[in-house]
Write a protein that holds these residues in place. Sequence first.
Motif, PDB file in Angstrom:
ATOM      1  N   VAL A   1      -4.253   4.918   4.747  1.00  0.00           N
ATOM      2  CA  VAL A   1      -3.218   3.964   4.688  1.00  0.00           C
ATOM      3  C   VAL A   1      -2.332   4.063   5.974  1.00  0.00           C
ATOM      4  CG1 VAL A   1      -1.362   2.877   3.528  1.00  0.00           C
ATOM      5  CG2 VAL A   1      -3.337   3.546   2.077  1.00  0.00           C
TER       6      VAL A   1
ATOM      7  N   ALA B   1      -3.640   0.607   7.373  1.00  0.00           N
ATOM      8  CA  ALA B   1      -3.007  -0.537   6.331  1.00  0.00           C
ATOM      9  C   ALA B   1      -3.408  -1.973   6.363  1.00  0.00           C
ATOM     10  CB  ALA B   1      -1.562  -0.247   6.114  1.00  0.00           C
TER      11      ALA B   1
ATOM     12  N   LEU C   1       0.770  -1.271  -0.129  1.00  0.00           N
ATOM     13  CA  LEU C   1       0.101   0.001  -0.053  1.00  0.00           C
ATOM     14  C   LEU C   1       0.980   1.370  -0.067  1.00  0.00           C
ATOM     15  CD1 LEU C   1      -2.594  -1.184   2.503  1.00  0.00           C
ATOM     16  CD2 LEU C   1      -3.122  -0.748   0.163  1.00  0.00           C
TER      17      LEU C   1
END
Length: 143
Positions: free
Chosen positions: A106, A110, A74
């Motif tokens: 994120v 995440a 990510l």
Amino acid sequence: MSTQWSKRSVIIATLAIIVACATESRAQLSSYIPAAPSAAQALTGSQQSAANSALCSAIGSHFPNPASAGPSALSDPAVMTTAASSFAGSTNLPLSSATDMLKGYVAQHATDIFASCAASNASSGLAAKIPGASSLPSVPSMP
């Protein structure tokens, strides 16, 4: 009388110095403490859904086996660029704002985002591996 005036002057001067030092210390301290994210940067429910979709799609397009990529995928610049572009388009946000919002999202979520992507890829990939599954009727979801 002048002795009392001198004592008061010393006390007032001392208090003024203490207040000035406290204000300066507070200003220095605030520069070391990171600001809390504003409510404006928090994603709404529909934005979270759009962010997850954009991020999962971007991971899938940049990693041949997304399941083995891990949550660190990510933070890959190519994934973030692709996801931000998609997210900006679906939410009508400027690209820079969309990128900042995704980076913050994120940073906080995440593992959850990646787990959501993995579950989504597993369920959609399963039907593709079963011969004739695409012609079967779908099972309605429970309320």
